[in-house]
Design a protein around this motif. Sequence first.
Motif, mmCIF file in Angstrom:
data_model
loop_
_atom_site.group_PDB
_atom_site.id
_atom_site.type_symbol
_atom_site.label_atom_id
_atom_site.label_comp_id
_atom_site.label_asym_id
_atom_site.label_seq_id
_atom_site.Cartn_x
_atom_site.Cartn_y
_atom_site.Cartn_z
ATOM 1 N N LEU A 39 0.839 -1.208 0.000
ATOM 2 C CA LEU A 39 0.000 0.000 0.000
ATOM 3 C C LEU A 39 0.869 1.250 0.000
ATOM 4 C CD1 LEU A 39 -2.776 1.407 0.287
ATOM 5 C CD2 LEU A 39 -2.556 1.092 2.769
ATOM 6 N N VAL A 40 1.976 1.214 0.753
ATOM 7 C CA VAL A 40 2.903 2.355 0.793
ATOM 8 C C VAL A 40 3.449 2.640 -0.604
ATOM 9 C CG1 VAL A 40 5.102 3.216 1.691
ATOM 10 C CG2 VAL A 40 3.578 1.925 3.191
ATOM 11 N N ALA A 41 3.887 1.579 -1.281
ATOM 12 C CA ALA A 41 4.435 1.734 -2.627
ATOM 13 C C ALA A 41 3.388 2.282 -3.587
ATOM 14 C CB ALA A 41 4.964 0.397 -3.119
ATOM 15 N N HIS A 42 2.158 1.831 -3.439
ATOM 16 C CA HIS A 42 1.072 2.282 -4.310
ATOM 17 C C HIS A 42 0.812 3.778 -4.121
ATOM 18 C CE1 HIS A 42 -2.694 2.260 -6.537
ATOM 19 N NE2 HIS A 42 -3.287 2.819 -5.498
ATOM 20 N N VAL A 43 0.766 4.233 -2.874
ATOM 21 C CA VAL A 43 0.527 5.656 -2.600
ATOM 22 C C VAL A 43 1.720 6.490 -3.055
ATOM 23 C CG1 VAL A 43 0.149 7.389 -0.796
ATOM 24 C CG2 VAL A 43 -1.001 5.169 -0.651
ATOM 25 N N ALA A 44 2.941 5.997 -2.802
ATOM 26 C CA ALA A 44 4.151 6.748 -3.148
ATOM 27 C C ALA A 44 4.265 6.997 -4.647
ATOM 28 C CB ALA A 44 5.381 6.001 -2.643
ATOM 29 N N LYS A 45 3.749 6.064 -5.455
ATOM 30 C CA LYS A 45 3.834 6.193 -6.915
ATOM 31 C C LYS A 45 3.107 7.428 -7.433
ATOM 32 C CE LYS A 45 4.444 1.377 -8.372
ATOM 33 N NZ LYS A 45 3.790 0.212 -9.011
ATOM 34 N N LYS A 46 2.142 7.915 -6.652
ATOM 35 C CA LYS A 46 1.336 9.053 -7.103
ATOM 36 C C LYS A 46 2.086 10.373 -7.003
ATOM 37 C CE LYS A 46 -2.217 8.637 -4.388
ATOM 38 N NZ LYS A 46 -3.569 8.860 -3.840
ATOM 39 N N TYR A 47 3.235 10.358 -6.325
ATOM 40 C CA TYR A 47 3.936 11.614 -6.063
ATOM 41 C C TYR A 47 5.307 11.657 -6.728
ATOM 42 C CZ TYR A 47 0.306 12.401 -2.644
ATOM 43 O OH TYR A 47 -0.916 12.586 -2.061
ATOM 44 N N THR A 48 5.628 12.820 -7.273
ATOM 45 C CA THR A 48 6.961 13.094 -7.796
ATOM 46 C C THR A 48 7.429 14.402 -7.174
ATOM 47 O OG1 THR A 48 6.025 14.287 -9.692
ATOM 48 C CG2 THR A 48 6.551 11.950 -9.997
ATOM 49 N N SER A 49 8.715 14.528 -6.963
ATOM 50 C CA SER A 49 9.247 15.729 -6.328
ATOM 51 C C SER A 49 10.707 15.876 -6.668
ATOM 52 C CB SER A 49 9.066 15.649 -4.805
ATOM 53 O OG SER A 49 9.806 16.647 -4.149
ATOM 54 N N GLN A 50 11.156 17.132 -6.787
ATOM 55 C CA GLN A 50 12.575 17.374 -7.030
ATOM 56 C C GLN A 50 13.388 17.142 -5.771
ATOM 57 O OE1 GLN A 50 13.649 21.614 -7.445
ATOM 58 N NE2 GLN A 50 11.502 22.115 -7.039
ATOM 59 N N TYR A 51 12.699 17.013 -4.640
ATOM 60 C CA TYR A 51 13.394 16.894 -3.356
ATOM 61 C C TYR A 51 13.533 15.446 -2.894
ATOM 62 C CZ TYR A 51 11.697 21.695 -3.452
ATOM 63 O OH TYR A 51 11.396 22.971 -3.827
ATOM 64 N N HIS A 52 12.708 14.525 -3.439
ATOM 65 C CA HIS A 52 12.716 13.141 -2.961
ATOM 66 C C HIS A 52 12.647 12.160 -4.119
ATOM 67 C CE1 HIS A 52 12.055 14.464 1.180
ATOM 68 N NE2 HIS A 52 11.079 15.216 0.744
ATOM 69 N N THR A 53 13.293 11.000 -3.941
ATOM 70 C CA THR A 53 13.174 9.902 -4.897
ATOM 71 C C THR A 53 11.983 9.035 -4.491
ATOM 72 O OG1 THR A 53 14.560 8.406 -3.602
ATOM 73 C CG2 THR A 53 15.693 9.876 -5.149
ATOM 74 N N GLN A 54 11.618 8.087 -5.347
ATOM 75 C CA GLN A 54 10.522 7.174 -5.008
ATOM 76 C C GLN A 54 10.884 6.353 -3.772
ATOM 77 O OE1 GLN A 54 7.279 6.490 -6.119
ATOM 78 N NE2 GLN A 54 7.589 8.524 -6.988
ATOM 79 N N ASP A 55 12.159 5.976 -3.665
ATOM 80 C CA ASP A 55 12.597 5.229 -2.478
ATOM 81 C C ASP A 55 12.424 6.075 -1.218
ATOM 82 O OD1 ASP A 55 13.229 2.974 -3.882
ATOM 83 O OD2 ASP A 55 15.370 3.411 -4.044
ATOM 84 N N ASP A 56 12.701 7.377 -1.350
ATOM 85 C CA ASP A 56 12.495 8.282 -0.212
ATOM 86 C C ASP A 56 11.028 8.278 0.196
ATOM 87 O OD1 ASP A 56 15.137 9.095 -0.088
ATOM 88 O OD2 ASP A 56 14.837 10.781 -1.450
ATOM 89 N N PHE A 57 10.157 8.367 -0.807
ATOM 90 C CA PHE A 57 8.723 8.414 -0.527
ATOM 91 C C PHE A 57 8.246 7.117 0.128
ATOM 92 C CE2 PHE A 57 8.016 11.776 -3.983
ATOM 93 C CZ PHE A 57 7.894 12.780 -3.050
ATOM 94 N N ILE A 58 8.822 6.008 -0.283
ATOM 95 C CA ILE A 58 8.439 4.736 0.343
ATOM 96 C C ILE A 58 8.888 4.712 1.795
ATOM 97 C CG2 ILE A 58 8.910 2.250 0.342
ATOM 98 C CD1 ILE A 58 8.900 2.363 -2.725
#
Length: 209
Positions: A39-58
């Motif tokens: 579920l964390v990975a699914h929610v994280a996929k919705k966001y992009t940012s110049q400050y964080h990578t997808q791994d950061d979001f997870i």
Amino acid sequence: MSVSFPKPLTEEEEKYYINAYENGDEESGKILVERNLRLVAHVAKKYTSQYHTQDDFISIGTIGLIKAVNTYSSSRSTRLATYAARCIENEILMAIRASKKNSSEVSLNVPIGTDKDGNEISLNDILGTDPDAIVDDLDTKIRVSHMLECIGKVLTPREKTVVIKRYGLSGTLPLTQREVASQLGISRSYVSRIEKKALAKLKAALSRP
């Protein structure tokens, strides 16, 4: 290489582990976290940012998931996954907002030039410096004088007052934001906003050739 997450819990399994966790079984809490990582990975996929990578979001989202498991109650009408998704999303959004806020703040350590020996000089090196105390460095004295001149030219009266009081210019003692706020009869957060805007103006003025 894609990350493989554990299968989500069935509704019956979820109820079982929630009940066990509420009754003090810490291991069940760990299972609830692990089996909701997808579920964390699914929610994280919705966001992009110049400050964080997808791994950061997870990683950030996992913190939200842990908070969700720790605060969820079986008395809620919604399932844990629904509740956790909101917590995960909130954690990610807070991280994005914090990163944007930090990036917009003026750093006093950003170089604005060099001294006669080629050493970098930052705004922090100049603010609060008494020109008469630097008798052996004409270049720095010129920069300090330039900074004082810029304060008079580019800042509003209120910005000038805040900077002078905050950094102990013109022979005054440096004050905290709270002390400045008390003297001016305004809030500390307002003093902070005025100070940041003033420093941004000074940095821009001092950076110009």
